[in-house]
Design a protein around this motif. Structure first.
Motif, PDB file in Angstrom:
ATOM      1  N   GLY A  38       0.854  -1.105   0.233  1.00 11.75           N
ATOM      2  CA  GLY A  38      -0.339  -0.079  -0.451  1.00 11.75           C
ATOM      3  C   GLY A  38       0.701   1.614  -0.044  1.00 11.75           C
ATOM      4  N   VAL A  39       2.028   1.625   1.061  1.00 11.74           N
ATOM      5  CA  VAL A  39       2.138   2.687   1.107  1.00 11.74           C
ATOM      6  C   VAL A  39       3.570   2.494   0.249  1.00 11.74           C
ATOM      7  CG1 VAL A  39       2.558   3.031   3.049  1.00 11.74           C
ATOM      8  CG2 VAL A  39       4.296   1.839   2.632  1.00 11.74           C
ATOM      9  N   ALA A  40       4.095   1.818  -1.160  1.00  9.54           N
ATOM     10  CA  ALA A  40       5.135   1.457  -2.129  1.00  9.54           C
ATOM     11  C   ALA A  40       4.367   1.005  -2.919  1.00  9.54           C
ATOM     12  CB  ALA A  40       6.472   1.492  -1.569  1.00  9.54           C
ATOM     13  N   PRO A  41       3.729   1.260  -3.696  1.00  4.18           N
ATOM     14  CA  PRO A  41       2.785   0.577  -4.829  1.00  4.18           C
ATOM     15  C   PRO A  41       3.653   0.772  -6.267  1.00  4.18           C
ATOM     16  CG  PRO A  41       2.031   2.292  -4.649  1.00  4.18           C
ATOM     17  CD  PRO A  41       2.404   2.992  -4.060  1.00  4.18           C
ATOM     18  N   GLU A  42       4.964   1.234  -6.153  1.00  3.96           N
ATOM     19  CA  GLU A  42       5.512   1.482  -7.086  1.00  3.96           C
ATOM     20  C   GLU A  42       6.577  -0.337  -7.500  1.00  3.96           C
ATOM     21  OE1 GLU A  42       7.006   4.748  -6.906  1.00  3.96           O
ATOM     22  OE2 GLU A  42       6.901   5.284  -8.425  1.00  3.96           O
ATOM     23  N   TRP A  43       7.214  -0.341  -5.997  1.00  6.51           N
ATOM     24  CA  TRP A  43       7.950  -1.420  -5.887  1.00  6.51           C
ATOM     25  C   TRP A  43       7.317  -3.306  -5.850  1.00  6.51           C
ATOM     26  CZ3 TRP A  43       9.987  -5.574  -2.645  1.00  6.51           C
ATOM     27  CH2 TRP A  43      11.392  -5.396  -3.015  1.00  6.51           C
ATOM     28  N   THR A  44       6.866  -2.817  -6.126  1.00  2.00           N
ATOM     29  CA  THR A  44       5.460  -4.334  -5.790  1.00  2.00           C
ATOM     30  C   THR A  44       5.145  -4.176  -7.439  1.00  2.00           C
ATOM     31  OG1 THR A  44       3.426  -3.377  -4.839  1.00  2.00           O
ATOM     32  CG2 THR A  44       5.278  -4.869  -3.878  1.00  2.00           C
ATOM     33  N   LEU A  45       5.267  -3.669  -8.153  1.00  2.00           N
ATOM     34  CA  LEU A  45       4.719  -3.117  -9.891  1.00  2.00           C
ATOM     35  C   LEU A  45       5.308  -4.469 -10.367  1.00  2.00           C
ATOM     36  CD1 LEU A  45       3.009  -1.669 -10.773  1.00  2.00           C
ATOM     37  CD2 LEU A  45       4.376   0.242 -11.532  1.00  2.00           C
ATOM     38  N   GLY A  46       7.013  -4.982  -9.718  1.00  2.00           N
ATOM     39  CA  GLY A  46       8.075  -5.748 -10.549  1.00  2.00           C
ATOM     40  C   GLY A  46       7.635  -7.195  -9.533  1.00  2.00           C
ATOM     41  N   ARG A  47       7.810  -6.705  -8.675  1.00  2.00           N
ATOM     42  CA  ARG A  47       7.976  -8.089  -7.325  1.00  2.00           C
ATOM     43  C   ARG A  47       6.914  -8.163  -6.744  1.00  2.00           C
ATOM     44  NH1 ARG A  47      10.671  -4.067  -7.546  1.00  2.00           N
ATOM     45  NH2 ARG A  47      12.094  -3.354  -7.139  1.00  2.00           N
ATOM     46  N   ASP A  48       7.054  -9.390  -5.409  1.00  2.00           N
ATOM     47  CA  ASP A  48       6.422  -9.127  -4.564  1.00  2.00           C
ATOM     48  C   ASP A  48       7.570  -9.088  -3.392  1.00  2.00           C
ATOM     49  OD1 ASP A  48       4.577 -10.290  -6.135  1.00  2.00           O
ATOM     50  OD2 ASP A  48       4.647 -12.410  -5.469  1.00  2.00           O
ATOM     51  N   PHE A  49       6.648  -8.679  -2.120  1.00  2.00           N
ATOM     52  CA  PHE A  49       7.277  -8.375  -1.183  1.00  2.00           C
ATOM     53  C   PHE A  49       7.144  -9.220  -0.157  1.00  2.00           C
ATOM     54  CE2 PHE A  49       8.320  -6.104   2.488  1.00  2.00           C
ATOM     55  CZ  PHE A  49       9.075  -5.187   2.357  1.00  2.00           C
TER      56      PHE A  49
END
Lengths: 468, 218
Positions: free
Chosen positions: A438-449
């Motif tokens: 939720g707080v950094a949607p760009e980060w999970t655009l290409g991979r899962d957290f």
């Protein structure tokens, strides 16, 4: 447009991505093989680093020595503060000698100055003769995407279409035929130009000479056939002796293209003698500052050691993914991410120091041991000091700093954070991945957290202390 | 203020230059120039000729060897007929006296122009470390002969092969004192890798470099 936006475009460019993939391993593999035949590559790097520092630590004295020796050999030495002054000096020399056409061997300083446009405006036809630079010139003066392989981003199909359009000849489909076509188109220009413009890989203080490294032979043509030769080079390019040149020449071609030696390498001193059938009658040096002088003796002085081999960009995972144009100015890759803000102003290249993972591949391969990741970090710190970071980022960091000074609140916040992440990871059956952060949607655009285990370190530590 | 004074002034400010440390700096500079220390060099021992030959071939040059200068034209003729190249050349004035005509080659000793297909030159010396030819420009040894034609043939006396670049500089300092206008280091045919990093021979300079080594017996 900023790096981030340009990088996004480049990542989505299918043709570019394909071209980058084809090219990237070639430079890396060839370099790795080429450094093996130096018995002591590391000692050679150390020696090169020391000799570059020796000059930079007394740069004023070495420049005076170079100037004195060059003048003795019959060359004229001129100085330029910036790009505009380079253009003015070159045009003035051209007018003095009645020059209508200038052939050029690759010069990054000419890119810094926008010299081609200035020459055209002054009625002098500039002709780029390095194959890559020529392709860029007929492609509407496109900027280079790599300092030694200017058309790193183009496929042979793109070059073929460009040649057919420009030369009005049948389209060729193999690289050999394209290269021959360029040779045949450019040869008459070599023979008719009155002026040759080149960069300089090194200036030798001992002899007042310039050393010029090329593979194609265009550098030799540019400095042998026209009656005037103008060398445009940065003030930091001075080295002391011919012995030092030998040391650097063991590193430069190996680091750049993985060659043990470049095909052509010329040491040029003074103008032609009376009885010689070739060589320029007039030799000019233009020594350029354009942001360099202010780095001398300062915290970024190590950057001036750079010998422009391109190894840092060849090995950079960010460069390999987005190519050179994403960096927005003359110099791409890690060295560009340091030089561009220093030469053009920090506020004009705000996201370049951030355009790196700090993995230190660049630092490991640099032949003159420039600590590129450290310099990038220093630039990041400078941005913060100068309040140049975006408002959201500054606010976030201040909030974090405040929280970190209040341990009880910090513990509470991390506990809430972990619970929030666990809640995000709920996915019916499995609980180990977060698909949208939720707080950094760009980060999970290409991979899962990855989802956290469930408790914070403080909670686990406290529990363990209790049981002990 | 002139650009020169401005640029040097800012460098001096960055370095904290004053009169006293300038004197010390200049004498350190002169001492370094006089000492000319060498950096680490790869070991180039044993047979310089064999190493030069091996490295030249790795750079896509071809190599032949003859016993005396008089045999060079025959070797050149052999190469030209094997490559199906015309027996017509421009050569350095200092090579004009070799028996070219007897070998069936029409050789003119003059400055090269763009229609010359073959240029024949000697060399000042050659480097075993990298298989490199070193050519010094002068009225008798013009630069264009090794550059404009599509084929370059270079005659290399075996005794002029030195180990590396440092030895070449020492030789030039010892034998000629002043540097010639151009010292050209040539390592194989002209090439480019600009399109898709694919190496192609024959960019702007020669497509072929053929080396004839002369093993003159003492």
């Amino acid at each position: 447009m900023h790096f981030k936006a340009r990088a996004g475009q480049k990542l989505a460019d299918v043709i570019l991505q394909d071209n980058l993939k084809k090219a990237k391993s070639k430079f890396v593999d060839r370099r790795a093989t080429a450094i093996l035949d130096l018995d002591d590559f590391e000692a050679t790097r150390d020696s090169a680093t020391a000799l570059r520092d020796r000059v930079l630590n007394d740069l004023d004295l070495w420049l005076e020595k170079f100037e004195q020796q060059a003048a003795k050999s019959g060359a004229s030495v001129l100085w330029a503060r910036d790009g505009a002054e380079i253009c003015w000096l070159v045009i003035d020399i051209a007018h003095r000698h009645g020059v209508k056409k200038a052939i050029k061997s690759k010069s990054m300083l000419s890119e810094e100055a926008g010299l081609n446009q200035a020459l055209e405006t002054a009625g002098i036809q500039p002709v780029e003769t390095d194959l890559g630079e020529y392709i860029l010139q007929i492609s509407d003066n496109e900027p280079p995407s790599h300092i030694i392989a200017p058309v790193f981003h183009k496929s042979k199909e793109e070059v073929s279409a460009l040649f057919a359009r420009t030369h009005h000849l049948p389209a060729k489909d193999d690289i050999q035929a394209l290269t021959r076509e360029a040779r045949e188109v450019l040869r008459p220009h070599f023979l008719s130009a009155e002026m040759g413009i080149s960069g300089g890989n090194f200036l030798i203080a001992e002899t007042g000479s310039v050393a010029l490294v090329t593979n194609e032979g265009n550098g030799r043509m540019v400095t042998t056939l026209p009656k005037v030769h103008v060398v445009i080079t940065g003030i930091e390019k001075v080295i002391p002796t011919l012995e030092d040149l030998a040391t650097l020449m063991r590193l430069l071609p190996r680091s750049a293209t993985g060659q043990s030696i470049s095909n052509y390498f010329s040491l040029l001193t003074g103008a032609k003698q009376a009885a010689e059938s070739d060589g320029p009658e007039h030799l000019y040096f233009i020594l350029v500052d354009n942001g360099r002088a202010d780095l001398v003796g300062g915290e970024f002085a190590e950057m001036l050691r750079c010998i422009r081999c391109g190894a840092c960009m060849n090995h950079c995972p960010v460069y390999q993914a987005v190519g050179g144009h994403a960096y927005g100015w003359v110099y791409p890759g890690p060295m560009g991410a340091v030089l561009t803000p220093l030469f053009t102003g920090m506020q004009n290249a705000l996201d370049l120091p951030q355009a790196a993972t700090l993995c230190n591949q660049c630092g490991v391969v640099c032949p003159v041991k420039i600590p590129l990741p450290q310099l990038l970090l220093k630039l990041r710190a400078k941005q913060v000091e100068a309040h140049l970071r975006p408002f959201g980022e500054r606010l976030g960091l201040r909030a974090w700093a405040w929280l970190a000074l209040h341990p009880a609140l910090y513990a509470l916040a991390t506990r809430i954070g972990v619970r929030y992440l666990l809640w995000l990871a709920r996915d019916g059956k499995r609980n180990d991945r977060i698909r949208v952060l939720g707080v950094a949607p760009e980060w999970t655009l290409g991979r899962d957290f990855p989802a956290p285990e469930g408790k914070t370190f403080r909670e686990l530590y406290a529990a363990r202390k209790e049981t002990a | 203020m002139s650009s020169r004074a401005d640029i040097l002034g800012r460098i001096r400010a960055g370095l904290g230059r004053d009169d006293a440390n300038a004197v010390a700096g200049r004498s350190a500079l002169d001492a370094y120039l006089a000492a000319k220390p060498q950096g680490p060099k790869p070991k180039v021992d044993g047979d310089l000729l064999a190493r030069f030959r091996e490295k030249s071939e790795q750079l896509s040059s071809t190599v032949d060897a003859v016993a005396t200068p008089q045999e060079v034209p025959q070797a050149v003729a052999r190469y030209l007929s094997a490559q199906q190249l015309p027996a017509q050349a421009v050569c350095w004035p200092e090579l004009a006296s070799l028996p070219w005509q007897q070998a069936g080659i029409a050789v003119e000793a003059r400055a090269a122009n763009s229609s010359d297909l073959l240029g024949i030159t000697g060399c000042y010396c050659a480097l075993a470390e990298t298989g490199t030819l070193v050519l010094c420009s002068s009225p008798n040894t013009p630069s264009a002969a090794s550059l404009l034609p599509e084929t370059h043939i270079a005659i290399v006396p075996a005794g002029r092969i030195v180990s590396g670049m440092e030895e070449a500089w020492q030789l030039i300092r010892r034998e000629t004192g002043e540097l010639p206008r151009a010292v050209n280091f040539i390592s194989g045919p002209s090439r480019t890798g600009d399109i898709e990093q694919t190496i192609v021979l024959g960019a702007h300079g020669p497509y072929r470099v053929h080396i004839v080594i002369v093993n003159t017996e003492k």
